[in-house]
Design an enzyme around this catalytic site. Structure first.
Site, PDB file in Angstrom:
ATOM      1  N   ASP A  39       0.849  -1.187   0.000  1.00 35.34           N
ATOM      2  CA  ASP A  39       0.000   0.000   0.000  1.00 35.34           C
ATOM      3  C   ASP A  39       0.891   1.245   0.000  1.00 35.34           C
ATOM      4  O   ASP A  39       1.913   1.275   0.684  1.00 35.34           O
ATOM      5  CB  ASP A  39      -0.894  -0.012   1.247  1.00 35.34           C
ATOM      6  CG  ASP A  39      -2.008   1.007   1.172  1.00 35.34           C
ATOM      7  OD1 ASP A  39      -1.708   2.226   1.233  1.00 35.34           O
ATOM      8  OD2 ASP A  39      -3.174   0.609   1.047  1.00 35.34           O
ATOM      9  N   ILE A  40       0.527   2.252  -0.767  1.00 35.20           N
ATOM     10  CA  ILE A  40       1.358   3.465  -0.843  1.00 35.20           C
ATOM     11  C   ILE A  40       1.216   4.341   0.395  1.00 35.20           C
ATOM     12  O   ILE A  40       2.014   5.243   0.609  1.00 35.20           O
ATOM     13  CB  ILE A  40       1.075   4.297  -2.118  1.00 35.20           C
ATOM     14  CG1 ILE A  40      -0.372   4.781  -2.150  1.00 35.20           C
ATOM     15  CG2 ILE A  40       1.433   3.518  -3.365  1.00 35.20           C
ATOM     16  CD1 ILE A  40      -0.654   5.803  -3.233  1.00 35.20           C
ATOM     17  N   ASN A  97     -12.996  -3.535   2.385  1.00 36.89           N
ATOM     18  CA  ASN A  97     -14.043  -2.524   2.512  1.00 36.89           C
ATOM     19  C   ASN A  97     -14.949  -2.635   1.286  1.00 36.89           C
ATOM     20  O   ASN A  97     -14.467  -2.571   0.159  1.00 36.89           O
ATOM     21  CB  ASN A  97     -13.428  -1.124   2.570  1.00 36.89           C
ATOM     22  CG  ASN A  97     -12.531  -0.942   3.771  1.00 36.89           C
ATOM     23  OD1 ASN A  97     -12.873  -1.335   4.865  1.00 36.89           O
ATOM     24  ND2 ASN A  97     -11.380  -0.355   3.558  1.00 36.89           N
ATOM     25  N   GLU A 105     -13.010   2.812  -1.167  1.00 38.54           N
ATOM     26  CA  GLU A 105     -12.603   4.028  -1.875  1.00 38.54           C
ATOM     27  C   GLU A 105     -12.165   3.789  -3.312  1.00 38.54           C
ATOM     28  O   GLU A 105     -12.125   4.721  -4.100  1.00 38.54           O
ATOM     29  CB  GLU A 105     -11.476   4.720  -1.103  1.00 38.54           C
ATOM     30  CG  GLU A 105     -11.932   5.223   0.257  1.00 38.54           C
ATOM     31  CD  GLU A 105     -10.839   5.898   1.038  1.00 38.54           C
ATOM     32  OE1 GLU A 105      -9.655   5.803   0.649  1.00 38.54           O
ATOM     33  OE2 GLU A 105     -11.164   6.520   2.059  1.00 38.54           O
ATOM     34  N   HIS A 110     -10.388  -5.406  -3.419  1.00 41.33           N
ATOM     35  CA  HIS A 110      -9.047  -5.539  -2.867  1.00 41.33           C
ATOM     36  C   HIS A 110      -9.134  -5.929  -1.401  1.00 41.33           C
ATOM     37  O   HIS A 110     -10.056  -5.533  -0.697  1.00 41.33           O
ATOM     38  CB  HIS A 110      -8.224  -4.261  -3.042  1.00 41.33           C
ATOM     39  CG  HIS A 110      -8.831  -3.023  -2.482  1.00 41.33           C
ATOM     40  ND1 HIS A 110      -9.915  -2.390  -3.066  1.00 41.33           N
ATOM     41  CD2 HIS A 110      -8.512  -2.287  -1.394  1.00 41.33           C
ATOM     42  CE1 HIS A 110     -10.221  -1.307  -2.366  1.00 41.33           C
ATOM     43  NE2 HIS A 110      -9.384  -1.230  -1.337  1.00 41.33           N
ATOM     44  N   HIS A 112      -6.910  -5.879   2.122  1.00 39.63           N
ATOM     45  CA  HIS A 112      -5.757  -5.354   2.845  1.00 39.63           C
ATOM     46  C   HIS A 112      -5.266  -6.451   3.785  1.00 39.63           C
ATOM     47  O   HIS A 112      -6.075  -7.078   4.476  1.00 39.63           O
ATOM     48  CB  HIS A 112      -6.152  -4.154   3.718  1.00 39.63           C
ATOM     49  CG  HIS A 112      -6.673  -2.981   2.972  1.00 39.63           C
ATOM     50  ND1 HIS A 112      -5.905  -1.867   2.718  1.00 39.63           N
ATOM     51  CD2 HIS A 112      -7.898  -2.726   2.449  1.00 39.63           C
ATOM     52  CE1 HIS A 112      -6.636  -0.976   2.068  1.00 39.63           C
ATOM     53  NE2 HIS A 112      -7.847  -1.466   1.886  1.00 39.63           N
TER      54      HIS A 112
END
Length: 125
Positions: A39-40, A97, A105, A110, A112
């Site tokens: 993750d950035i 999410n 978002e 995806h 996490h």
């Protein structure tokens, strides 16, 4: 801003661009149907995203439309990434999410993977 996970797939989203190689990522692992990358904006010492390469908005979309090969591949890559990054021994969290109330978002499914430290309660009140 949370998205509506019931809307059609938008192939201009950031993860679609990463899958197509239009945007860079720090790759952790890759299979025929899935991609894992850092993750950035990490929220834990280990914060890795795992995405299917196919055009799926949410878990609902993926579970209804993905092939068995895509589902197995994605599920196995999530587990492999957790094992390969030392998360299993100490414990980790997986989070997907979904939709507006879930805080999604990016309109691409995806997961996490968080680890490397105590993660606190599951939901903030």
């Amino acid at each position: 801003m949370p998205i509506d996970a019931t809307q059609p797939y938008d192939d201009s989203n950031i993860f679609a661009k990463i899958v197509r190689g239009e945007l860079p990522c720090t790759k952790v692992d890759e299979t025929e149907h899935s991609l894992a990358f850092h993750d950035i904006n990490p929220l834990a010492p280990i914060h890795i995203l795992v995405i299917p390469k196919g055009p799926y908005v949410s878990w609902d979309d993926f579970s209804a439309k993905a092939t068995e090969a895509e589902i197995v591949d994605f599920t196995r890559l999530v587990g492999k990434v957790a094992r390969d990054n030392g998360c299993v021994e100490q414990g980790y969290r997986m989070l997907a999410n979904i939709g507006k109330r879930g805080g999604q978002e990016v309109p691409h499914l995806h997961v996490h993977i968080f680890g490397g430290q105590p993660l606190g309660p599951m939901l903030a009140r």
